[in-house]
Design a protein around this motif. Structure first.
Motif, PDB file in Angstrom:
ATOM      1  N   ASN A   1       0.854  -1.192   0.000  1.00 53.92           N
ATOM      2  CA  ASN A   1       0.000   0.000   0.000  1.00 53.92           C
ATOM      3  C   ASN A   1       0.888   1.239   0.000  1.00 53.92           C
TER       4      ASN A   1
ATOM      5  N   THR B   1      -6.879  -2.718   0.711  1.00 60.06           N
ATOM      6  CA  THR B   1      -6.704  -3.812   1.670  1.00 60.06           C
ATOM      7  C   THR B   1      -7.958  -4.668   1.763  1.00 60.06           C
TER       8      THR B   1
ATOM      9  N   THR C   1      -7.391  -8.654   1.088  1.00 60.05           N
ATOM     10  CA  THR C   1      -7.176  -9.531   2.249  1.00 60.05           C
ATOM     11  C   THR C   1      -8.097 -10.747   2.342  1.00 60.05           C
TER      12      THR C   1
ATOM     13  N   ILE D   1       1.229  -7.826   4.035  1.00 57.90           N
ATOM     14  CA  ILE D   1       0.800  -6.466   3.717  1.00 57.90           C
ATOM     15  C   ILE D   1       1.893  -5.506   4.169  1.00 57.90           C
TER      16      ILE D   1
ATOM     17  N   ASN E   1       2.514  -1.491   4.484  1.00 58.16           N
ATOM     18  CA  ASN E   1       1.916  -0.156   4.446  1.00 58.16           C
ATOM     19  C   ASN E   1       3.009   0.898   4.512  1.00 58.16           C
TER      20      ASN E   1
ATOM     21  N   SER F   1      -1.717  -0.192  10.553  1.00 58.17           N
ATOM     22  CA  SER F   1      -0.737  -1.275  10.473  1.00 58.17           C
ATOM     23  C   SER F   1      -0.763  -2.117  11.748  1.00 58.17           C
TER      24      SER F   1
ATOM     25  N   MET G   1      -4.115  -4.035  11.833  1.00 60.85           N
ATOM     26  CA  MET G   1      -4.117  -5.137  10.869  1.00 60.85           C
ATOM     27  C   MET G   1      -3.296  -6.311  11.390  1.00 60.85           C
TER      28      MET G   1
ATOM     29  N   VAL H   1       2.215  -8.252   8.611  1.00 61.98           N
ATOM     30  CA  VAL H   1       1.974  -6.830   8.341  1.00 61.98           C
ATOM     31  C   VAL H   1       3.228  -6.048   8.705  1.00 61.98           C
TER      32      VAL H   1
END
Length: 250
Positions: free
Chosen positions: A84, A118, A122, A133, A135, A162, A165, A176
């Motif tokens: 992201n 996301t 996801t 992921i 970020n 973040s 998640m 993450v």
């Protein structure tokens, strides 16, 4: 079978550099952005290294995000890595004179856009029981500075997202990583200062700023780490930068 990474904001800066870094490890790439010509040029550059496909959409448009990602052919749907990266700063004003249009642009891309992408990616990761992921936050998400209030707030939101998640998704085998760059010389300042090249250039005068490739190397390090290792948070500063607005210039 190669892993698949979806990168938002891949047409320039950190997103483009990340695509180039990951391609060297044979990771297949879904290159996302608003400038199709740049995405196609990048795709051609990466052709000797890996497979690529292109999605053109604005992350702040929830319907466009969903439609684009849902339109991926079956062989591209098992996304292993989401970066992201899309987002920007707009304006540099004290809060009482700030432009609400700038606030909307930052919150829509930096926060809501990250959430939209996301949300689209996801569920597949949860179903497969694995994923990663990444970020892209900012030092501004850790340290608020004058005239950057809303931008800093948007990146502080990324920091919180973040962490949240990670709490929600670790149980599903999903890593993450939060990446917080300091001063990186990209199109960032040019966009923030509405195309004022002279003002944007002064941001990086008198010291050696980070390059997009420096951040891309950190992202690659995180996503290529062994399965039992999660790089949860990484802050990267230029060597002359001690804090968000403390830079020692020559």
């Amino acid at each position: 079978m190669s892993r698949i990474a979806l990168i938002t904001g891949a047409s320039s800066g950190i997103g483009k550099a990340t695509a180039m870094a990951l391609s060297k490890s044979g990771i297949d790439l879904i290159l996302c952005g608003r400038r199709e010509d740049r995405l196609r040029e990048l795709s051609e550059t990466l052709a000797p290294y890996t497979r690529t496909t292109i999605l053109t959409f604005d992350v702040s448009d929830r319907k466009a995000v969903t439609h684009a990602i849902d339109s991926l052919p079956a062989e591209w749907q098992a996304i292993d890595i989401l970066v992201n990266n899309a987002g920007n700063a707009h304006g540099f004003d004290s809060i009482e004179v700030g432009d609400p249009a700038d606030w909307d642009a930052m919150l829509d891309s930096n926060v809501k856009g990250l959430l939209y992408v996301t949300k689209a990616v996801t569920p597949g990761m949860v179903l497969r029981g694995k994923g990663h992921i990444v970020n892209i936050s900012s030092i501004a998400g850790k340290e608020t500075y004058a005239n950057g209030t809303v931008y800093c707030a948007s990146k502080a939101a990324v920091e919180a997202l973040s962490e949240g998640m990670r709490l929600d998704l670790t149980k599903h085998g999903i890593k993450v990583t939060n990446i917080a760059p300091g001063a990186v010389e990209t199109e960032f300042s040019l966009i923030r200062f509405k195309g004022d090249e002279a003002r944007a250039g002064k941001v990086y005068e008198g010291f050696v700023p980070l390059r997009a490739e420096d951040i891309a190397d950190c992202i690659a390090y995180a996503v290529l780490a062994p399965a039992h290792v999660t790089i949860s948070d990484m802050t990267i500063l230029a060597s002359a930068q001690a804090a968000a607005t403390t830079v020692y210039r020559k």
